[in-house]
Design a protein around this motif. Structure first.
Motif, PDB file in Angstrom:
ATOM      1  N   HIS A 167       0.352  -1.373   0.025  1.00  0.00           N
ATOM      2  CA  HIS A 167       0.071   0.081  -0.116  1.00  0.00           C
ATOM      3  C   HIS A 167       0.701   0.807   0.420  1.00  0.00           C
ATOM      4  O   HIS A 167       1.850   1.301   1.102  1.00  0.00           O
ATOM      5  CB  HIS A 167      -0.648   0.193   1.748  1.00  0.00           C
ATOM      6  CG  HIS A 167      -2.155  -0.935   1.139  1.00  0.00           C
ATOM      7  ND1 HIS A 167      -1.884  -1.794   2.498  1.00  0.00           N
ATOM      8  CD2 HIS A 167      -2.969  -1.888   0.440  1.00  0.00           C
ATOM      9  CE1 HIS A 167      -3.171  -3.122   2.169  1.00  0.00           C
ATOM     10  NE2 HIS A 167      -3.090  -2.317   0.829  1.00  0.00           N
ATOM     11  N   TRP A 195     -13.989   2.120   8.450  1.00  0.00           N
ATOM     12  CA  TRP A 195     -12.559   1.490   9.227  1.00  0.00           C
ATOM     13  C   TRP A 195     -12.908   0.656  10.643  1.00  0.00           C
ATOM     14  O   TRP A 195     -13.886   0.821  10.991  1.00  0.00           O
ATOM     15  CB  TRP A 195     -11.528   2.121   9.811  1.00  0.00           C
ATOM     16  CG  TRP A 195     -11.174   4.151   8.706  1.00  0.00           C
ATOM     17  CD1 TRP A 195     -11.569   3.394   8.061  1.00  0.00           C
ATOM     18  CD2 TRP A 195     -10.657   4.820   9.754  1.00  0.00           C
ATOM     19  NE1 TRP A 195     -10.408   5.002   7.058  1.00  0.00           N
ATOM     20  CE2 TRP A 195      -9.482   5.781   8.646  1.00  0.00           C
ATOM     21  CE3 TRP A 195      -9.518   4.958  10.964  1.00  0.00           C
ATOM     22  CZ2 TRP A 195      -9.427   6.596   8.475  1.00  0.00           C
ATOM     23  CZ3 TRP A 195      -8.485   5.976  10.078  1.00  0.00           C
ATOM     24  CH2 TRP A 195      -8.720   6.893   9.714  1.00  0.00           C
ATOM     25  N   VAL A 230     -10.391  -0.382   6.166  1.00  0.00           N
ATOM     26  CA  VAL A 230      -8.850  -0.420   6.714  1.00  0.00           C
ATOM     27  C   VAL A 230      -9.195  -1.183   7.897  1.00  0.00           C
ATOM     28  O   VAL A 230     -10.334  -0.718   8.706  1.00  0.00           O
ATOM     29  CB  VAL A 230      -9.293   0.880   6.249  1.00  0.00           C
ATOM     30  CG1 VAL A 230      -7.986   1.470   7.520  1.00  0.00           C
ATOM     31  CG2 VAL A 230      -8.894   1.255   5.179  1.00  0.00           C
ATOM     32  N   ARG A 290      -6.295  -2.406   3.647  1.00  0.00           N
ATOM     33  CA  ARG A 290      -5.000  -1.979   3.849  1.00  0.00           C
ATOM     34  C   ARG A 290      -5.571  -1.383   6.079  1.00  0.00           C
ATOM     35  O   ARG A 290      -6.387  -1.550   6.642  1.00  0.00           O
ATOM     36  CB  ARG A 290      -5.725  -0.619   4.378  1.00  0.00           C
ATOM     37  CG  ARG A 290      -4.746   1.187   4.562  1.00  0.00           C
ATOM     38  CD  ARG A 290      -4.592   2.651   4.428  1.00  0.00           C
ATOM     39  NE  ARG A 290      -4.158   2.464   2.993  1.00  0.00           N
ATOM     40  CZ  ARG A 290      -3.410   3.373   2.241  1.00  0.00           C
ATOM     41  NH1 ARG A 290      -2.216   3.264   3.392  1.00  0.00           N
ATOM     42  NH2 ARG A 290      -2.997   2.933   1.322  1.00  0.00           N
ATOM     43  N   ALA A 329      -4.288   0.716   9.089  1.00  0.00           N
ATOM     44  CA  ALA A 329      -3.532   1.102   9.594  1.00  0.00           C
ATOM     45  C   ALA A 329      -2.897   1.265  11.282  1.00  0.00           C
ATOM     46  O   ALA A 329      -3.602   0.555  11.659  1.00  0.00           O
ATOM     47  CB  ALA A 329      -4.902   2.377   9.606  1.00  0.00           C
ATOM     48  N   THR A 389      -0.629   3.799   7.062  1.00  0.00           N
ATOM     49  CA  THR A 389      -1.180   4.368   7.482  1.00  0.00           C
ATOM     50  C   THR A 389      -0.728   5.383   9.079  1.00  0.00           C
ATOM     51  O   THR A 389      -0.639   3.877   9.809  1.00  0.00           O
ATOM     52  CB  THR A 389      -2.404   4.046   7.313  1.00  0.00           C
ATOM     53  OG1 THR A 389      -2.869   4.452   5.810  1.00  0.00           O
ATOM     54  CG2 THR A 389      -3.356   5.371   7.743  1.00  0.00           C
TER      55      THR A 389
END
Length: 526
Positions: free
Chosen positions: A5, A169, A187, A222, A224, A260
């Motif tokens: 990513h 998320w 996320v 993703r 984070a 992230t």
């Protein structure tokens, strides 16, 4: 495992009701520094915290690029239909800058005290799954029907739809929530203190298994990470120098896939260090390792070798500006459209000074610094398009003068006075009390770094003043429309003021980019 990513960096700010000025200044600072995200926690039952959505709305109005997210929303106190509508509305207002962090619920005594349900762990996760279904159905539009144990909608006509597909998320730690994350989330957002680095590998494995079982690729989620730390001479995870931080975060990206990083801090100096020193260093380290890995994976590849990259030809300069060289700089200035709409000119363009940077190559971080100026300018160009549309509506009678002036006055273009000069002023204002204006201003910084650039900066500053006056002239023309009752002379003055502003703005932004992209890439914002 590195999921590949693109790296992102954000600020996790405290919505302390006693220090809202500091919160808003830090949010603007994050935008100016080029951070990707501003996040707020959500505890509606906490007396010392201001309301999360109200704050995100104000932050959205005061920023131009940074994305906004609750981290995470208190779902038991925010019905999913209302949450979906609030998110979609703010997403439309901000041009697609909203993301949503959700959790199953915590601090149940506070939730119950505020009139919310006290759920068991199983019920909390069940309710979260239902809420995700409703949120996504609402954002799709049409009719929403959901007959669940915890939430019920009966033929709800959803709207508005958001400006973009809002990422969801999930803050998850236990196995079931991790599996829900792998199945349904965009996320995963754990926090240090609840999931420290040694715990991430096992949690990632559960998410990966769940994504595969759901027919998704592991990289579709993703990773984070909410982080905390301090800069100094101490040792330990995120306790040392900016370089120490960069090496530790780059390692997390390459080994655990975290991409992230959201820093929990209300210290402007820490946020600036994170954005200006840590973030670019992490990007450089990860980019270099990914390039080496890609080379090693190519048949016949030689470890450590990188294929030569060609540079696109430099765009010719405008007449009268010399020939500034941007050798190696991939970011290109936006061309001046050349067409002039107004009969008069805001200034003579033939006598603009020019500056030629020495030839050199640029790192990915330096490229990103130059690109950030273009991003800021693109936002201002889009606002100019909005102003032209507003004036067209005034002329057609579809919008009143008061509404038009109100709409224009809320724009970054008007609030910030002027592009890089005002961008600089906002940055300095935010850091008042920590750094002097002279030390933190972008133009003084560039004057010191490149003395030969001084004539260009002098000219840009004069043009900033002219454009400010042109905005005032446009406002006066709008006011005059009220007393003139739409008579042709008033319409002509309004159109002339708008055309002159358009000519000046587009010319100025293009000139500023031609002259400053390379110096900013080489020397940064200060």
């Amino acid at each position: 495992m590195d999921y590949g990513h693109e790296l992102e960096f954000g600020a996790f700010l405290t919505p302390d009701a006693a220090h809202l000025d500091q919160l808003l200044e830090n949010a603007q600072l994050a935008d100016v520094l080029g951070l990707d995200l501003v996040c707020l926690q959500d505890h509606p039952y906490a007396a010392q915290q201001a309301e999360m959505w109200t704050l995100l709305s104000v932050i959205g109005a005061r920023t131009s690029a940074v994305r906004l997210a609750p981290n995470v929303a208190s779902l038991p106190l925010r019905p999913p239909v209302v949450l979906a509508k609030a998110a979609a509305t703010l997403d439309r207002i901000t041009g697609g800058r909203v993301e949503i962090g959700l959790g199953a619920g915590a601090f149940w005594d506070g939730i119950a005290a505020a009139g919310g349900p006290r759920r068991t762990p199983k019920d909390a996760v069940d309710a979260l799954i239902e809420a995700i279904e409703i949120l996504r159905a609402f954002w799709t539009g049409g009719t929403v029907r959901h007959d669940g144990t915890h939430y019920r909608t009966v033929g709800l006509r959803a709207g508005p739809t958001p400006a973009h597909e809002i990422p969801l998320w999930l803050g998850a730690y236990k196995p079931r929530m991790l599996r829900v994350t792998g199945r349904l989330a965009d996320v995963w957002i754990p926090s240090m203190g609840y999931a420290d680095p040694p715990a991430l590998a096992d949690m990632n494995a559960v998410i990966d298994e769940a994504t595969i079982a759901a027919g998704r690729a592991p990289e579709s989620v993703r990773r984070a990470y909410n982080i905390v730390g301090s800069f100094g001479a101490a040792t330990g995870f995120l306790q040392g120098t900016p370089r120490d931080w960069a090496e530790q975060l780059a390692d997390l990206t390459l080994t655990q896939g975290m991409a992230t990083y959201i820093l929990g801090s209300d210290d402007p100096r820490a946020l600036a260090t994170f954005a200006q020193e840590v973030a670019p260093a992490v990007r450089d380290l990860v980019e270099a390792e990914r390039a080496r890995a890609a080379t090693r994976s190519e048949p016949g590849g030689i470890p450590g070798s990188v294929a030569p990259q060609g540079n696109p030809p430099a765009e010719p300069s405008e007449p009268g500006e010399g020939s500034p060289r941007h050798t190696g700089l991939g970011v290109r200035p936006t061309p001046d459209p050349g067409e002039r709409l107004a009969r008069e000119q805001a200034w003579a363009e033939s006598d603009r000074p020019a500056f030629a940077m020495p030839e050199r190559e640029y790192t990915a971080h330096e490229e990103a610094t130059a690109a950030h100026l273009v991003d800021v300018h693109d936002h201002l160009r889009s606002e100019l398009t909005q102003i032209r549309d507003i004036v067209a509506q005034v002329r057609s009678g579809a919008m009143g003068i008061g509404s038009a002036r109100s709409a224009i006055n809320t724009m970054t273009l008007r609030q910030n006075n002027w592009t890089l000069g005002a961008y600089c002023a906002a940055y300095c204002r935010i850091l008042t009390g920590h750094h002097t204006l002279e030390d933190r201003s972008i133009f003084p910084h560039l004057r010191r770094a490149e003395p030969g650039l001084a004539p260009v900066i002098d000219r840009l500053e004069r043009e900033h003043e002219v454009i400010h006056d042109l905005l005032e002239r446009l406002d006066e023309a709008l006011v005059a429309m009220v007393t003139a009752d739409g008579m042709p002379p008033a319409l002509a003055e309004l159109s002339g003021a708008l055309d002159l502003l358009t000519d000046a703005l587009l010319s100025h932004l293009s000139y500023e980019e031609r002259q400053l992209l390379a110096p900013l890439a080489a020397h940064g914002f200060g």
